[in-house]
Design a protein around this motif. Structure first.
Motif, mmCIF file in Angstrom:
data_model
loop_
_atom_site.group_PDB
_atom_site.id
_atom_site.type_symbol
_atom_site.label_atom_id
_atom_site.label_comp_id
_atom_site.label_asym_id
_atom_site.label_seq_id
_atom_site.Cartn_x
_atom_site.Cartn_y
_atom_site.Cartn_z
ATOM 1 N N GLU A 1 0.835 -1.208 0.000
ATOM 2 C CA GLU A 1 0.000 0.000 0.000
ATOM 3 C C GLU A 1 0.870 1.259 0.000
ATOM 4 O O GLU A 1 0.621 2.202 -0.764
ATOM 5 N N ALA A 2 1.909 1.269 0.834
ATOM 6 C CA ALA A 2 2.818 2.416 0.877
ATOM 7 C C ALA A 2 3.558 2.570 -0.444
ATOM 8 O O ALA A 2 3.777 3.691 -0.924
ATOM 9 N N PHE B 1 3.459 5.820 -3.108
ATOM 10 C CA PHE B 1 4.648 6.503 -3.621
ATOM 11 C C PHE B 1 4.643 6.525 -5.148
ATOM 12 O O PHE B 1 4.949 7.547 -5.763
ATOM 13 N N VAL B 2 4.286 5.406 -5.749
ATOM 14 C CA VAL B 2 4.203 5.349 -7.221
ATOM 15 C C VAL B 2 3.191 6.373 -7.726
ATOM 16 O O VAL B 2 3.451 7.116 -8.684
ATOM 17 N N GLN B 3 2.057 6.451 -7.073
ATOM 18 C CA GLN B 3 1.029 7.402 -7.479
ATOM 19 C C GLN B 3 1.540 8.840 -7.340
ATOM 20 O O GLN B 3 1.247 9.703 -8.176
ATOM 21 N N SER B 4 2.327 9.094 -6.309
ATOM 22 C CA SER B 4 2.849 10.450 -6.109
ATOM 23 C C SER B 4 3.834 10.848 -7.208
ATOM 24 O O SER B 4 3.975 12.031 -7.537
ATOM 25 N N ILE B 5 4.516 9.858 -7.788
ATOM 26 C CA ILE B 5 5.439 10.150 -8.896
ATOM 27 C C ILE B 5 4.655 10.672 -10.098
ATOM 28 O O ILE B 5 5.011 11.691 -10.704
ATOM 29 N N TYR B 6 3.553 9.986 -10.426
ATOM 30 C CA TYR B 6 2.749 10.417 -11.578
ATOM 31 C C TYR B 6 2.021 11.732 -11.273
ATOM 32 O O TYR B 6 1.803 12.561 -12.177
ATOM 33 N N GLN B 7 1.660 11.913 -10.032
ATOM 34 C CA GLN B 7 1.043 13.181 -9.642
ATOM 35 C C GLN B 7 2.048 14.320 -9.771
ATOM 36 O O GLN B 7 1.711 15.412 -10.235
ATOM 37 N N TYR C 1 -1.825 7.640 -14.104
ATOM 38 C CA TYR C 1 -1.515 6.573 -13.147
ATOM 39 C C TYR C 1 -2.453 5.394 -13.383
ATOM 40 O O TYR C 1 -3.668 5.536 -13.352
ATOM 41 N N LYS C 2 -1.896 4.227 -13.678
ATOM 42 C CA LYS C 2 -2.680 3.019 -13.927
ATOM 43 C C LYS C 2 -2.131 1.844 -13.115
ATOM 44 O O LYS C 2 -1.927 0.760 -13.629
ATOM 45 N N HIS C 3 -1.835 2.131 -11.860
ATOM 46 C CA HIS C 3 -1.322 1.107 -10.952
ATOM 47 C C HIS C 3 -0.008 0.498 -11.463
ATOM 48 O O HIS C 3 0.200 -0.715 -11.389
ATOM 49 N N GLN C 4 0.862 1.362 -11.995
ATOM 50 C CA GLN C 4 2.161 0.892 -12.448
ATOM 51 C C GLN C 4 2.999 0.388 -11.275
ATOM 52 O O GLN C 4 2.771 0.767 -10.124
ATOM 53 N N ALA D 1 7.360 3.073 -12.856
ATOM 54 C CA ALA D 1 7.316 4.509 -12.548
ATOM 55 C C ALA D 1 8.692 5.138 -12.708
ATOM 56 O O ALA D 1 8.829 6.228 -13.267
ATOM 57 N N PHE D 2 9.714 4.445 -12.224
ATOM 58 C CA PHE D 2 11.086 4.952 -12.372
ATOM 59 C C PHE D 2 11.449 5.087 -13.855
ATOM 60 O O PHE D 2 12.024 6.091 -14.281
#
Length: 446
Positions: free
Chosen positions: A294-295, A299-305, A323-326, A331-332
């Motif tokens: 979950e954490a 973090f991944v979502q915050s990258i796309y945001q 963001y599509k649950h990458q 994400a990197f």
């Protein structure tokens, strides 16, 4: 999460990656080899400043206060002293303690490039083992009159007390370095004439592994080095050889857009949870493995945001990626690709030339129609074989030599191994195989 900071192509704010400048004047050309960097390291090990500066006034005072029978004797001593100091500062040394009197390049801008290598090497191989390394070197010091005079002629400067810049990414490499240094110190004469080659090889090993492994993102392997294959620079080469496919050609491709990683790692470093800097991709993977899925997804979502709300707002030609649950690695990779497109070609060119300058100075072989190749000189190779075999009266089974060399970043294909065996045989470092079929052994070089 990534902090809400303004977007800029900023390196070395949160993470130090490579010691390569992006400006031509600050590029180290290594006209004096690696000895200026090595000398700075030795000065700091000796609790002195990383800089060497001669105090000419002290030189004159030493000459004036000397006891001489006649003026010609005084003049002869002054001439001898100044010539010896010049020779030592140019790298012509015959005592271990004289190695530290080699200054950085006189061109201040190029000296900046040498300083970058100093910090990289010191942080990776010396800082965490300083007391042990001081103990090793103390055993080979033999203070003579000239060295005493040289100490008196140094401009007094503050001891080195700067914090670490670079992260030790390969603990096994650091451990091996100290073990090898201890072996090398058992023969002070060999140490003096080969310490530069020894330092260069470990610097090369760290640089090449850091580049290749960083390009593996979260699959960075800190324990098993990736094989970057070397030729022996005295042998003939062919296109089908591993040294062509997995040597200079591989490194050139791995480093082509590496500059983008410098910026992405610094962007990621502006997060809200890491107390210390210098995190690489695999550090985030390790952290979120402990924090849970979950954490990690937050973090991944915050990258796309961040891409949408900061990067795309400040740069017109950046199209946000939904963001599509990458995964973390996806994400990197997305972020690196976006940053890669923003860096100008001339910046990539200057940056890659800084690394290429190091390779060309210490590892380049002209392959004719094959272009530049990655190769090790016989002297470099014998230096590393010497520490592989061990101190005087040691010997190492030939079949085990190749694995020992690979622990130190020297990867060779079968054809080059045959050339190495021939070289060792020529130099009488090889015990001949007996009629009973016993194994061959490499004799001690130290």
């Amino acid at each position: 999460m990534i902090g809400e900071t303004g977007y800029s192509l900023n390196r070395r704010k949160n993470t130090y990656v490579t010691p390569f400048p992006t400006r031509n004047p600050e590029r180290a050309n290594f006209e004096a080899g690696f000895s200026p960097v090595m000398a700075a390291v030795l000065r700091v090990i000796g609790n002195e400043s990383k800089y060497y500066e001669r105090n000419d006034q002290a030189v004159e005072e030493i000459i004036e206060n000397g006891k001489f029978d006649q003026e010609p004797s005084k003049a002869a001593f002054a001439n001898y002293l100044k010539n010896e100091m010049k020779e030592i500062e140019n790298g012509n040394v015959y005592k271990f303690e004289q190695l530290k009197y080699i200054p950085f390049t006189e061109t201040s801008k190029e000296a900046k490039g040498e300083l970058m290598y100093f910090h990289f090497f010191y942080d990776l191989f010396i800082r965490q083992n300083i007391e042990e390394i001081q103990e090793i070197f103390s055993a080979v010091e033999s203070q003579d009159l000239l060295s005493t005079i040289m100490n008196l002629t140094m401009v007094e400067q503050a001891n080195f007390d700067e914090p670490a810049q670079y992260k030790q990414l390969f603990p096994f490499m650091q451990k091996q370095f100290v073990e090898d240094l201890r072996v090398l110190a058992t023969n002070p004469t060999f140490l003096i004439t080969n310490l530069e080659e020894f330092f260069v090889q470990y610097c090369y090993f760290a640089l090449t592994q850091m580049i290749v492994q960083t390009n593996r993102y979260t699959k960075f392997n800190a324990e098993k080095p990736f094989p970057v294959v070397l030729f022996l620079n005295t042998e003939s080469t062919q296109k089908w050889r591993d040294g062509y496919r997995y040597g200079y050609k591989l490194l050139k491709e791995e480093f082509r857009y590496f500059y983008a990683h410098e910026h992405v790692l610094n962007i990621l470093g502006a997060n809200t949870f890491a107390d210390n800097g210098n995190w690489f991709y695999h550090d985030y993977a390790t952290f979120f493995k402990e924090q849970g899925p979950e954490a990690e997804q937050q973090f991944v979502q915050s990258i796309y945001q961040w891409i949408e709300e900061v990067m795309a707002v400040r740069i017109d030609d950046v199209t946000p990626i939904p963001y599509k649950h990458q995964t973390l690695e996806e994400a990197f990779r997305d972020l690196v690709e976006l940053v890669r497109l923003q860096v100008k070609d001339e910046v990539y060119s200057r940056y890659t030339k800084a690394f290429d300058m190091f390779l060309r100075r210490f590892y380049r072989k002209n392959g004719g129609s094959l272009g530049s190749l990655l190769a090790v000189s016989p002297k470099q190779l014998l230096t590393m074989i010497a520490v592989c075999v061990g101190p005087k009266n040691s010997r190492l089974e030939l079949n085990y030599l190749w694995a020992e060399l690979e622990k130190r970043g020297v990867f060779l294909d079968d054809q080059t191994k045959e050339e190495v065996v021939h070289l060792l045989d020529q130099l009488n470092y090889l015990d001949k195989k007996s009629d009973s079929g016993d194994a061959q052994y490499v004799k001690a070089i130290l």
